[in-house]
Enzyme design. Sequence first.
Site, PDB file in Angstrom:
ATOM      1  N   HIS A 104     -68.626 -89.307  54.145  1.00  0.00           N
ATOM      2  CA  HIS A 104     -67.289 -88.738  54.069  1.00  0.00           C
ATOM      3  C   HIS A 104     -66.686 -88.613  55.471  1.00  0.00           C
ATOM      4  O   HIS A 104     -65.531 -88.971  55.715  1.00  0.00           O
ATOM      5  CB  HIS A 104     -67.329 -87.346  53.417  1.00  0.00           C
ATOM      6  CG  HIS A 104     -67.440 -87.376  51.925  1.00  0.00           C
ATOM      7  ND1 HIS A 104     -68.492 -87.945  51.267  1.00  0.00           N
ATOM      8  CD2 HIS A 104     -66.613 -86.881  50.953  1.00  0.00           C
ATOM      9  CE1 HIS A 104     -68.333 -87.798  49.964  1.00  0.00           C
ATOM     10  NE2 HIS A 104     -67.194 -87.158  49.750  1.00  0.00           N
ATOM     11  N   GLN A 137     -46.653 -63.088   7.416  1.00  0.00           N
ATOM     12  CA  GLN A 137     -47.691 -64.017   7.864  1.00  0.00           C
ATOM     13  C   GLN A 137     -48.781 -64.187   6.815  1.00  0.00           C
ATOM     14  O   GLN A 137     -49.370 -65.261   6.688  1.00  0.00           O
ATOM     15  CB  GLN A 137     -48.276 -63.541   9.194  1.00  0.00           C
ATOM     16  CG  GLN A 137     -47.258 -63.542  10.331  1.00  0.00           C
ATOM     17  CD  GLN A 137     -46.530 -64.869  10.479  1.00  0.00           C
ATOM     18  OE1 GLN A 137     -47.134 -65.885  10.795  1.00  0.00           O
ATOM     19  NE2 GLN A 137     -45.218 -64.866  10.240  1.00  0.00           N
ATOM     20  N   HIS A 175     -48.562 -67.197   4.442  1.00  0.00           N
ATOM     21  CA  HIS A 175     -48.938 -68.562   4.806  1.00  0.00           C
ATOM     22  C   HIS A 175     -50.181 -69.054   4.065  1.00  0.00           C
ATOM     23  O   HIS A 175     -50.243 -70.211   3.638  1.00  0.00           O
ATOM     24  CB  HIS A 175     -49.235 -68.642   6.310  1.00  0.00           C
ATOM     25  CG  HIS A 175     -48.012 -68.826   7.154  1.00  0.00           C
ATOM     26  ND1 HIS A 175     -47.375 -70.034   7.294  1.00  0.00           N
ATOM     27  CD2 HIS A 175     -47.326 -67.948   7.922  1.00  0.00           C
ATOM     28  CE1 HIS A 175     -46.346 -69.895   8.110  1.00  0.00           C
ATOM     29  NE2 HIS A 175     -46.285 -68.640   8.503  1.00  0.00           N
ATOM     30  N   GLU A 235     -52.340 -64.447  17.979  1.00  0.00           N
ATOM     31  CA  GLU A 235     -51.378 -65.549  18.000  1.00  0.00           C
ATOM     32  C   GLU A 235     -49.961 -64.976  18.120  1.00  0.00           C
ATOM     33  O   GLU A 235     -49.179 -65.369  18.989  1.00  0.00           O
ATOM     34  CB  GLU A 235     -51.504 -66.362  16.714  1.00  0.00           C
ATOM     35  CG  GLU A 235     -50.487 -67.480  16.592  1.00  0.00           C
ATOM     36  CD  GLU A 235     -50.484 -68.123  15.217  1.00  0.00           C
ATOM     37  OE1 GLU A 235     -49.947 -69.232  15.101  1.00  0.00           O
ATOM     38  OE2 GLU A 235     -50.993 -67.510  14.245  1.00  0.00           O
ATOM     39  N   HIS A 236     -49.629 -64.051  17.220  1.00  0.00           N
ATOM     40  CA  HIS A 236     -48.348 -63.347  17.256  1.00  0.00           C
ATOM     41  C   HIS A 236     -48.644 -61.857  17.432  1.00  0.00           C
ATOM     42  O   HIS A 236     -49.402 -61.288  16.646  1.00  0.00           O
ATOM     43  CB  HIS A 236     -47.566 -63.508  15.949  1.00  0.00           C
ATOM     44  CG  HIS A 236     -47.437 -64.915  15.466  1.00  0.00           C
ATOM     45  ND1 HIS A 236     -48.266 -65.455  14.495  1.00  0.00           N
ATOM     46  CD2 HIS A 236     -46.571 -65.901  15.809  1.00  0.00           C
ATOM     47  CE1 HIS A 236     -47.899 -66.701  14.256  1.00  0.00           C
ATOM     48  NE2 HIS A 236     -46.884 -67.008  15.040  1.00  0.00           N
ATOM     49  N   ASP A 269     -40.644 -68.115  14.371  1.00  0.00           N
ATOM     50  CA  ASP A 269     -41.036 -69.247  13.531  1.00  0.00           C
ATOM     51  C   ASP A 269     -39.917 -70.272  13.395  1.00  0.00           C
ATOM     52  O   ASP A 269     -40.178 -71.457  13.216  1.00  0.00           O
ATOM     53  CB  ASP A 269     -41.427 -68.757  12.132  1.00  0.00           C
ATOM     54  CG  ASP A 269     -42.823 -68.167  12.091  1.00  0.00           C
ATOM     55  OD1 ASP A 269     -43.606 -68.434  13.019  1.00  0.00           O
ATOM     56  OD2 ASP A 269     -43.127 -67.429  11.129  1.00  0.00           O
TER      57      ASP A 269
END
Length: 455
Positions: A446, A284, A287, A353-354, A387
């Site tokens: 109402h 990761q 990235h 996230e992961h 992924d």
Amino acid sequence: MTISSENPASPAATAVDFRTVDLRGQSLTLAALRAAVPRAQGQTVADAEEKVHHIIAAVRQGGFVALGELAQRFDGVVQYHPLVPREALASALEALEPSVRGALEESISRARRFADGQRPRNIEVQLGDGAVVAQNWVPVARVGLYVPGGLAVYPSSVIMNVVPALAAGVQSIALASPPQKEFGGLPHPTILAAAALLGITEVYAIGGAQAIAAFAYGVAATEAGPALEPVDVVTGPGNIFVATAKRLVKGVVGIDSEAGTTEIAILADSTAQPRLVAADLISQAEHDPKAASVLITDSEALAAAVRTELDRQAAATKHSARVREALSGPQSGVVLVDGLEQGIAACDAYAAEHLEIMTRDAPAVAARIRNAGAIFVGDYSPVSLGDYCAGSNHVLPTSGTAAFSSGLNVTTFLRAIQVVNYSRDALAEVSGHIVSLSGAEDLPAHGDAVTIRFS
């Protein structure tokens, strides 16, 4: 809490400066845990907001002319209209390397099978004679899907965006990805090929916050080309400017989540294999220099062994400089905990996230996690699997937003519409309750709207 930089395994000039946050011996509140876990520092969403506001305003006012100016400014390309010709999509697919095509086709197949199983069923509940309430799931009419460019190419993100939208029954799909100077101002050809494989023909060479603005507000037609019609939902990952733009247009359109720079957390104990932990942290970090890689463990021996592996593997990987920068940043490091309970609490505070689980009885531990975009269980479920080919979706919430947001899925593109169908007798049965409650709320009209039906 102790924070330090330590790496005795190799010289400072070449070592990964993978810092330590020591939470052992402390009873921390959720707020304190959230403050303690590693997070990116420096530029924040607030810092990006002013720039993104200007970009959104420029696109709304200037349309395709403004988009062309932004393409030249940010991407270095001259652009008159960003719509990708259909011939370019077909050519990209034809030229696609066979092994890559095969991999994309397998990824599409698995993603479709998982997405098809996600669609919720319509329900109808009879609350009494003639009293029926139903809930129907209906797809949105049009979506805008964003596929990032930048340091890597993401045809997999085409799949992750498009497949659940198709499974939901969306009829109108537009896709945007940044223009690339080396490809004549078009998105990367592998992204175009992936779109063609999925039957997507409306593709735009637009990047960043400007793509989100164009999707949200639409762009009027010009002599250079047709209009880009506004969408109902915008999805897809991106950098901090994309995430900020999605936040700013939320309410004008729906969004999936504010998916920013990638992050991984690994909850591991002494049974974990250091070389696997390090490899997954690096996968990761590859990235982006701002990517976050966090190890949460109660084992000092594992942490030390992982550091050694990080130095060895980072030196050997292709994007070594990028990986080292990400691993040495304030967003990355080891979080030392007293044991499994504090480790799970730290995971929920981080809301990764992961999140990988590499512990004894990993499935049982995974079942106890509340906050994560996606959970990867055991030694043979690395994030790389998700992924590309797990069948799951890799467009996931980041920066702690997994505490309240979900990953991209079929329901992102669906709306639940409630349908109320009461007969005269069924309404009469509850009319007194409606009158009582409308009076309690000082909204007598109402109640009148009910009683007039029986007068």
